[in-house]
Design a protein around this motif. Structure first.
Motif, PDB file in Angstrom:
ATOM      1  N   ALA A   1     -11.984   4.812  25.240  1.00 37.92           N
ATOM      2  CA  ALA A   1     -11.676   3.701  24.313  1.00 37.92           C
ATOM      3  C   ALA A   1     -11.472   4.233  22.890  1.00 37.92           C
ATOM      4  N   THR A   2     -12.245   5.248  22.509  1.00 41.55           N
ATOM      5  CA  THR A   2     -12.090   5.844  21.175  1.00 41.55           C
ATOM      6  C   THR A   2     -10.749   6.558  21.071  1.00 41.55           C
ATOM      7  N   ILE A   3     -10.391   7.302  22.121  1.00 39.89           N
ATOM      8  CA  ILE A   3      -9.103   8.021  22.128  1.00 39.89           C
ATOM      9  C   ILE A   3      -7.941   7.017  22.032  1.00 39.89           C
ATOM     10  N   GLU A   4      -8.036   5.911  22.760  1.00 42.14           N
ATOM     11  CA  GLU A   4      -6.981   4.880  22.705  1.00 42.14           C
ATOM     12  C   GLU A   4      -6.874   4.304  21.291  1.00 42.14           C
ATOM     13  N   ARG A   5      -8.020   4.151  20.639  1.00 42.07           N
ATOM     14  CA  ARG A   5      -8.030   3.613  19.271  1.00 42.07           C
ATOM     15  C   ARG A   5      -7.309   4.558  18.307  1.00 42.07           C
ATOM     16  N   ILE A   6      -7.570   5.864  18.459  1.00 38.39           N
ATOM     17  CA  ILE A   6      -6.915   6.864  17.599  1.00 38.39           C
ATOM     18  C   ILE A   6      -5.408   6.848  17.862  1.00 38.39           C
ATOM     19  N   ARG A   7      -5.029   6.772  19.144  1.00 38.24           N
ATOM     20  CA  ARG A   7      -3.590   6.759  19.485  1.00 38.24           C
ATOM     21  C   ARG A   7      -2.893   5.533  18.910  1.00 38.24           C
ATOM     22  N   ALA A   8      -3.602   4.404  18.901  1.00 35.14           N
ATOM     23  CA  ALA A   8      -3.022   3.172  18.339  1.00 35.14           C
ATOM     24  C   ALA A   8      -2.802   3.324  16.829  1.00 35.14           C
ATOM     25  N   ILE A   9      -3.713   4.005  16.155  1.00 38.49           N
ATOM     26  CA  ILE A   9      -3.546   4.264  14.709  1.00 38.49           C
ATOM     27  C   ILE A   9      -2.280   5.096  14.498  1.00 38.49           C
ATOM     28  N   HIS A  10      -2.110   6.154  15.314  1.00 38.21           N
ATOM     29  CA  HIS A  10      -0.949   7.042  15.172  1.00 38.21           C
ATOM     30  C   HIS A  10       0.369   6.355  15.517  1.00 38.21           C
ATOM     31  N   ALA A  11       0.318   5.394  16.425  1.00 34.70           N
ATOM     32  CA  ALA A  11       1.558   4.757  16.921  1.00 34.70           C
ATOM     33  C   ALA A  11       2.053   3.644  15.997  1.00 34.70           C
ATOM     34  N   ARG A  12       1.278   3.298  14.990  1.00 38.25           N
ATOM     35  CA  ARG A  12       1.623   2.167  14.114  1.00 38.25           C
ATOM     36  C   ARG A  12       2.923   2.446  13.364  1.00 38.25           C
ATOM     37  N   ARG A  13       3.870   1.506  13.388  1.00 41.87           N
ATOM     38  CA  ARG A  13       5.135   1.706  12.675  1.00 41.87           C
ATOM     39  C   ARG A  13       5.407   0.598  11.653  1.00 41.87           C
ATOM     40  N   THR A  14       4.414  -0.290  11.440  1.00 41.42           N
ATOM     41  CA  THR A  14       4.449  -1.177  10.276  1.00 41.42           C
ATOM     42  C   THR A  14       3.359  -0.676   9.356  1.00 41.42           C
ATOM     43  N   LEU A  15       3.758  -0.021   8.275  1.00 38.56           N
ATOM     44  CA  LEU A  15       2.775   0.596   7.386  1.00 38.56           C
ATOM     45  C   LEU A  15       2.355  -0.397   6.315  1.00 38.56           C
TER      46      LEU A  15
ATOM     47  N   ALA B   1       5.294   0.690  -4.418  1.00 33.83           N
ATOM     48  CA  ALA B   1       4.083   0.400  -3.642  1.00 33.83           C
ATOM     49  C   ALA B   1       3.448   1.721  -3.215  1.00 33.83           C
ATOM     50  N   CYS B   2       2.233   1.634  -2.634  1.00 34.75           N
ATOM     51  CA  CYS B   2       1.552   2.815  -2.098  1.00 34.75           C
ATOM     52  C   CYS B   2       1.093   2.521  -0.679  1.00 34.75           C
ATOM     53  N   ILE B   3       1.292   3.502   0.214  1.00 32.97           N
ATOM     54  CA  ILE B   3       0.788   3.377   1.598  1.00 32.97           C
ATOM     55  C   ILE B   3      -0.740   3.394   1.547  1.00 32.97           C
ATOM     56  N   ILE B   4      -1.401   2.524   2.290  1.00 31.34           N
ATOM     57  CA  ILE B   4      -2.872   2.527   2.285  1.00 31.34           C
ATOM     58  C   ILE B   4      -3.382   3.791   2.983  1.00 31.34           C
ATOM     59  N   ALA B   5      -4.564   4.242   2.578  1.00 29.87           N
ATOM     60  CA  ALA B   5      -5.133   5.489   3.122  1.00 29.87           C
ATOM     61  C   ALA B   5      -5.260   5.428   4.655  1.00 29.87           C
ATOM     62  N   ALA B   6      -5.618   4.249   5.187  1.00 31.39           N
ATOM     63  CA  ALA B   6      -5.819   4.137   6.639  1.00 31.39           C
ATOM     64  C   ALA B   6      -4.522   4.328   7.428  1.00 31.39           C
ATOM     65  N   ASP B   7      -3.366   4.159   6.770  1.00 29.46           N
ATOM     66  CA  ASP B   7      -2.086   4.315   7.482  1.00 29.46           C
ATOM     67  C   ASP B   7      -1.418   5.670   7.229  1.00 29.46           C
ATOM     68  N   LEU B   8      -2.043   6.545   6.421  1.00 28.44           N
ATOM     69  CA  LEU B   8      -1.454   7.879   6.217  1.00 28.44           C
ATOM     70  C   LEU B   8      -1.393   8.697   7.515  1.00 28.44           C
ATOM     71  N   PRO B   9      -2.403   8.596   8.414  1.00 36.81           N
ATOM     72  CA  PRO B   9      -2.268   9.333   9.694  1.00 36.81           C
ATOM     73  C   PRO B   9      -1.033   8.887  10.494  1.00 36.81           C
ATOM     74  N   ALA B  10      -0.715   7.586  10.469  1.00 40.54           N
ATOM     75  CA  ALA B  10       0.479   7.098  11.180  1.00 40.54           C
ATOM     76  C   ALA B  10       1.734   7.684  10.546  1.00 40.54           C
ATOM     77  N   LEU B  11       1.771   7.702   9.212  1.00 39.77           N
ATOM     78  CA  LEU B  11       2.920   8.264   8.503  1.00 39.77           C
ATOM     79  C   LEU B  11       3.102   9.737   8.876  1.00 39.77           C
ATOM     80  N   ALA B  12       1.975  10.467   8.983  1.00 46.00           N
ATOM     81  CA  ALA B  12       2.025  11.902   9.307  1.00 46.00           C
ATOM     82  C   ALA B  12       2.604  12.151  10.698  1.00 46.00           C
ATOM     83  N   GLN B  13       2.473  11.168  11.588  1.00 49.08           N
ATOM     84  CA  GLN B  13       2.956  11.355  12.957  1.00 49.08           C
ATOM     85  C   GLN B  13       4.337  10.735  13.177  1.00 49.08           C
TER      86      GLN B  13
END
Length: 335
Positions: free
Chosen positions: A179-193, A278-290
């Motif tokens: 469940a934790t791994i799925e949560r991390i993958r969902a963070i990375h897969a986000r495309r609305t920043l 605007a500025c990307i929020i810190a929580a969405d920088l991992p998604a941007l990186a991927q």
């Protein structure tokens, strides 16, 4: 430990763009030195936590195309970040899968093969004890434009040898719950920043802010660790699109005179003169990186209060990670 006693990691095939990165150089912008550091700090920190390293320990950041690496003594590694294809440890009959998010033992001289990034852009190879190249200004992060940090301030080449710190002896390592791994993958897969107001948001016309939020943007091929460029709806900047140079920050979205946004990324210039919408929020920088070139993104304004809450929520992942636990010695178990 003397240099001879240290474990080393040999770079056999470095892949496309592999560098040494930690969490970056904090507090040197005034002298023109940018933060640098892992583009996806979430993946780096998770790899370090699973191995019992310090959060700030350095690892390899591997971009798009994997590589081959060999340690000269037994160690434990952890692969995080992008999903890679066919990553493995060992050669011939001893070859075994190297799953992501899972601490894995490697014997001296075995090959660590990292495949291409199947999703996302960057994978991280963390090693027990961390990579111990000489720090520059308090960080081991490679900043290629200025040639400092990492290994000789540059991308890794075949034949490079990196020192590794001492690892804790004899621990039991575990992988996170699915469940934790799925949560991390969902963070990375986000495309609305999610974004918050930047330094100049209120100087933009209201209809331009609406237009920015309603548009879909495509990441251009000319994107790198310095900046991510977009193709899509042009936004009219305030005035003539030029301002006096001001300090910049990772995740700031600039609107140059062309109107197509540029996000300042992991190696931003320390100052810039384009208005920041605007500025990307810190929580969405991992998604941007991927994100990869040609990916489509949208932007959504949220309040700063909400941005802080999202970051706190993301930090909960670290509480759910298993920590390495020492194996009790024979004298302790016989009591």
């Amino acid at each position: 430990t003397t240099e001879d006693d240290m474990t080393h990691l040999r770079i056999v095939e470095p892949g496309l763009l592999t560098t040494v990165q930690d969490l970056g150089r904090i507090g040197h912008s005034a002298i023109g030195v940018t933060t640098a550091g892992a583009a996806d700090p979430l993946s780096l920190r998770i790899g370090n936590r699973l191995l019992g390293n310090d959060d700030h320990d350095a690892a390899l950041e591997i971009t798009l195309i994997g590589g081959r690496f060999t340690p000269d003594s037994d160690t434990i590694i952890c692969l995080t970040g992008s999903d890679t294809t066919g990553s493995s440890i060992g050669d011939g009959e001893t070859r075994r899968d190297l799953p992501a998010w899972t601490p894995m033992p490697v014997r001296a001289g075995e090959s660590i093969r990292i495949g291409h990034c199947a999703t996302g852009t960057r994978a991280y190879l963390s090693i027990a004890g961390g990579i111990r190249t000489p720090p520059a200004l308090g960080s081991r992060s490679t900043h290629i434009p200025s040639g400092i940090g990492g290994h000789e301030g540059r991308v890794l080449n075949p034949g490079d040898v990196l020192p590794i710190g001492e690892q804790a002896s004899h621990h039991i390592y575990s992988k996170p719950a699915q469940a934790t791994i799925e949560r991390i993958r969902a963070i990375h897969a986000r495309r609305t920043l999610r974004i918050t107001h930047g330094a100049h948001t209120l100087r933009f016309a209201r209809d331009q802010l609406d237009r920015f939020e309603q548009s879909v943007y495509t990441i251009a091929d000319q994107s790198d660790r310095m900046g991510i460029r977009f193709r899509g709806t042009a936004i009219t900047p305030p005035g003539d699109g030029h301002l006096r140079s001001e300090a910049t920050t990772i995740g700031a979205i600039q609107i140059p005179p062309s109107g197509e946004p540029i996000i300042l990324f992991a190696d931003p210039p320390t100052t810039g003169g384009y208005p920041i919408i605007a500025c990307i929020i810190a929580a969405d920088l991992p998604a941007l990186a991927q994100c990869r070139p040609q990916d489509e993104l949208r932007f959504q304004f949220i309040t700063r209060h909400h941005a802080v809450a999202l970051l706190k929520e993301q930090e909960q992942i670290f509480n759910d990670l298993p920590r390495p636990t020492p194996i009790p010695s024979a004298s302790e178990t016989s009591r």
